[in-house]
Design a protein around this motif. Structure first.
Motif, PDB file in Angstrom:
ATOM      1  N   PHE A  35       0.832  -1.206   0.000  1.00  0.00           N
ATOM      2  CA  PHE A  35       0.000   0.000   0.000  1.00  0.00           C
ATOM      3  C   PHE A  35       0.866   1.253   0.000  1.00  0.00           C
ATOM      4  O   PHE A  35       0.620   2.188  -0.757  1.00  0.00           O
ATOM      5  CB  PHE A  35      -0.925   0.004   1.228  1.00  0.00           C
ATOM      6  N   ALA A  36       1.899   1.267   0.837  1.00  0.00           N
ATOM      7  CA  ALA A  36       2.795   2.422   0.898  1.00  0.00           C
ATOM      8  C   ALA A  36       3.482   2.632  -0.442  1.00  0.00           C
ATOM      9  O   ALA A  36       3.612   3.769  -0.908  1.00  0.00           O
ATOM     10  CB  ALA A  36       3.832   2.236   2.010  1.00  0.00           C
ATOM     11  N   GLN A  37       3.900   1.548  -1.096  1.00  0.00           N
ATOM     12  CA  GLN A  37       4.564   1.668  -2.394  1.00  0.00           C
ATOM     13  C   GLN A  37       3.600   2.176  -3.459  1.00  0.00           C
ATOM     14  O   GLN A  37       3.974   2.993  -4.295  1.00  0.00           O
ATOM     15  CB  GLN A  37       5.167   0.327  -2.821  1.00  0.00           C
ATOM     16  N   PHE A  60       4.261   5.698   8.441  1.00  0.00           N
ATOM     17  CA  PHE A  60       3.061   4.868   8.593  1.00  0.00           C
ATOM     18  C   PHE A  60       3.447   3.402   8.750  1.00  0.00           C
ATOM     19  O   PHE A  60       2.921   2.697   9.607  1.00  0.00           O
ATOM     20  CB  PHE A  60       2.137   5.058   7.384  1.00  0.00           C
ATOM     21  N   ALA A  61       4.386   2.953   7.942  1.00  0.00           N
ATOM     22  CA  ALA A  61       4.829   1.555   8.008  1.00  0.00           C
ATOM     23  C   ALA A  61       5.544   1.259   9.326  1.00  0.00           C
ATOM     24  O   ALA A  61       5.540   0.128   9.795  1.00  0.00           O
ATOM     25  CB  ALA A  61       5.733   1.230   6.830  1.00  0.00           C
ATOM     26  N   ALA A  69      -3.201  -0.524  12.112  1.00  0.00           N
ATOM     27  CA  ALA A  69      -4.470  -1.136  11.719  1.00  0.00           C
ATOM     28  C   ALA A  69      -5.630  -0.167  11.935  1.00  0.00           C
ATOM     29  O   ALA A  69      -6.480  -0.006  11.052  1.00  0.00           O
ATOM     30  CB  ALA A  69      -4.700  -2.422  12.514  1.00  0.00           C
ATOM     31  N   VAL A  70      -5.654   0.490  13.085  1.00  0.00           N
ATOM     32  CA  VAL A  70      -6.727   1.451  13.375  1.00  0.00           C
ATOM     33  C   VAL A  70      -6.665   2.629  12.416  1.00  0.00           C
ATOM     34  O   VAL A  70      -7.685   3.053  11.869  1.00  0.00           O
ATOM     35  CB  VAL A  70      -6.649   1.925  14.844  1.00  0.00           C
ATOM     36  N   MET A  71      -5.474   3.142  12.170  1.00  0.00           N
ATOM     37  CA  MET A  71      -5.342   4.285  11.261  1.00  0.00           C
ATOM     38  C   MET A  71      -5.742   3.891   9.846  1.00  0.00           C
ATOM     39  O   MET A  71      -6.416   4.659   9.154  1.00  0.00           O
ATOM     40  CB  MET A  71      -3.909   4.839  11.282  1.00  0.00           C
ATOM     41  N   HIS A  72      -5.359   2.705   9.418  1.00  0.00           N
ATOM     42  CA  HIS A  72      -5.720   2.257   8.073  1.00  0.00           C
ATOM     43  C   HIS A  72      -7.240   2.160   7.930  1.00  0.00           C
ATOM     44  O   HIS A  72      -7.803   2.639   6.940  1.00  0.00           O
ATOM     45  CB  HIS A  72      -5.072   0.906   7.769  1.00  0.00           C
ATOM     46  N   ARG A  98      -5.836   4.660  20.219  1.00  0.00           N
ATOM     47  CA  ARG A  98      -4.803   4.184  19.295  1.00  0.00           C
ATOM     48  C   ARG A  98      -4.640   5.133  18.115  1.00  0.00           C
ATOM     49  O   ARG A  98      -3.524   5.392  17.662  1.00  0.00           O
ATOM     50  CB  ARG A  98      -5.137   2.777  18.796  1.00  0.00           C
ATOM     51  N   LEU A  99      -5.745   5.647  17.624  1.00  0.00           N
ATOM     52  CA  LEU A  99      -5.692   6.598  16.515  1.00  0.00           C
ATOM     53  C   LEU A  99      -5.007   7.889  16.946  1.00  0.00           C
ATOM     54  O   LEU A  99      -4.181   8.441  16.211  1.00  0.00           O
ATOM     55  CB  LEU A  99      -7.103   6.880  15.994  1.00  0.00           C
ATOM     56  N   ALA A 100      -5.313   8.362  18.156  1.00  0.00           N
ATOM     57  CA  ALA A 100      -4.673   9.580  18.663  1.00  0.00           C
ATOM     58  C   ALA A 100      -3.172   9.377  18.814  1.00  0.00           C
ATOM     59  O   ALA A 100      -2.367  10.253  18.442  1.00  0.00           O
ATOM     60  CB  ALA A 100      -5.288   9.976  20.007  1.00  0.00           C
ATOM     61  N   ARG A 101      -2.771   8.210  19.329  1.00  0.00           N
ATOM     62  CA  ARG A 101      -1.336   7.924  19.472  1.00  0.00           C
ATOM     63  C   ARG A 101      -0.653   7.811  18.114  1.00  0.00           C
ATOM     64  O   ARG A 101       0.468   8.277  17.939  1.00  0.00           O
ATOM     65  CB  ARG A 101      -1.125   6.653  20.285  1.00  0.00           C
ATOM     66  N   ALA A 102      -1.318   7.196  17.159  1.00  0.00           N
ATOM     67  CA  ALA A 102      -0.743   7.061  15.816  1.00  0.00           C
ATOM     68  C   ALA A 102      -0.556   8.429  15.174  1.00  0.00           C
ATOM     69  O   ALA A 102       0.498   8.719  14.599  1.00  0.00           O
ATOM     70  CB  ALA A 102      -1.639   6.186  14.943  1.00  0.00           C
ATOM     71  N   ARG A 103      -1.563   9.287  15.296  1.00  0.00           N
ATOM     72  CA  ARG A 103      -1.450  10.640  14.731  1.00  0.00           C
ATOM     73  C   ARG A 103      -0.342  11.431  15.414  1.00  0.00           C
ATOM     74  O   ARG A 103       0.416  12.142  14.757  1.00  0.00           O
ATOM     75  CB  ARG A 103      -2.782  11.369  14.866  1.00  0.00           C
ATOM     76  N   ALA A 104      -0.242  11.301  16.734  1.00  0.00           N
ATOM     77  CA  ALA A 104       0.815  12.008  17.467  1.00  0.00           C
ATOM     78  C   ALA A 104       2.189  11.508  17.042  1.00  0.00           C
ATOM     79  O   ALA A 104       3.122  12.307  16.859  1.00  0.00           O
ATOM     80  CB  ALA A 104       0.626  11.823  18.976  1.00  0.00           C
ATOM     81  N   THR A 105       2.325  10.211  16.848  1.00  0.00           N
ATOM     82  CA  THR A 105       3.602   9.649  16.410  1.00  0.00           C
ATOM     83  C   THR A 105       3.971  10.161  15.030  1.00  0.00           C
ATOM     84  O   THR A 105       5.122  10.555  14.789  1.00  0.00           O
ATOM     85  CB  THR A 105       3.542   8.106  16.398  1.00  0.00           C
TER      86      THR A 105
END
Length: 126
Positions: A35-37, A60-61, A69-72, A98-105
């Motif tokens: 997906f990233a590619q 993202f990867a 998974a949550v962000m996807h 999890r989404l908040a942590r992913a966005r912050a990361t």
């Protein structure tokens, strides 16, 4: 004798569940990298935009599996928090955190990247 057979049977089940989980993780990693590619391949040819997209795809990867998974599901697939929670078998609050942590990361990773401005050579740099 029957107890030993039951123990072997149970151990075989646990082993198979473990192997299946590892295969599933490997398949998900391959899908995420593909997906990233695809995202990078379909980017505008402009170098700066392409470089930014490559950085985002790599970040993202690099996210932990549960955050990715949550962000996807919510960002890429467009599912609601409730739909994502149902699909993953977790609580809605867990999806949100999890989404908040992913966005912050991702935000922190983006802030750490050097943002050098281009300079005009032989002219005025305003």
């Amino acid at each position: 004798m029957a107890a030993a057979a039951a123990g072997c049977w149970l151990l075989a089940i646990v082993h198979n569940v473990f192997i299946s989980a590892k295969r599933r993780e490997a398949a998900e990693t391959r899908r995420n990298l593909a997906f990233a590619q695809i995202q990078v391949d379909h980017a505008d040819p402009e170098q700066e935009v392409r470089a930014d997209l490559i950085q985002v795809a790599r970040a993202f990867a690099d996210l932990p599996d549960h955050q990715r998974a949550v962000m996807h599901l919510t960002v890429v697939e467009g599912l609601s928090y409730q739909e994502s929670a149902d699909l993953l078998g977790i609580a809605v609050g867990t999806v949100m955190s999890r989404l908040a942590r992913a966005r912050a990361t991702l935000r922190q990773d983006r802030d750490r990247q050097p943002r050098d401005r281009l300079r005009i050579v032989g002219g005025q740099d305003e």
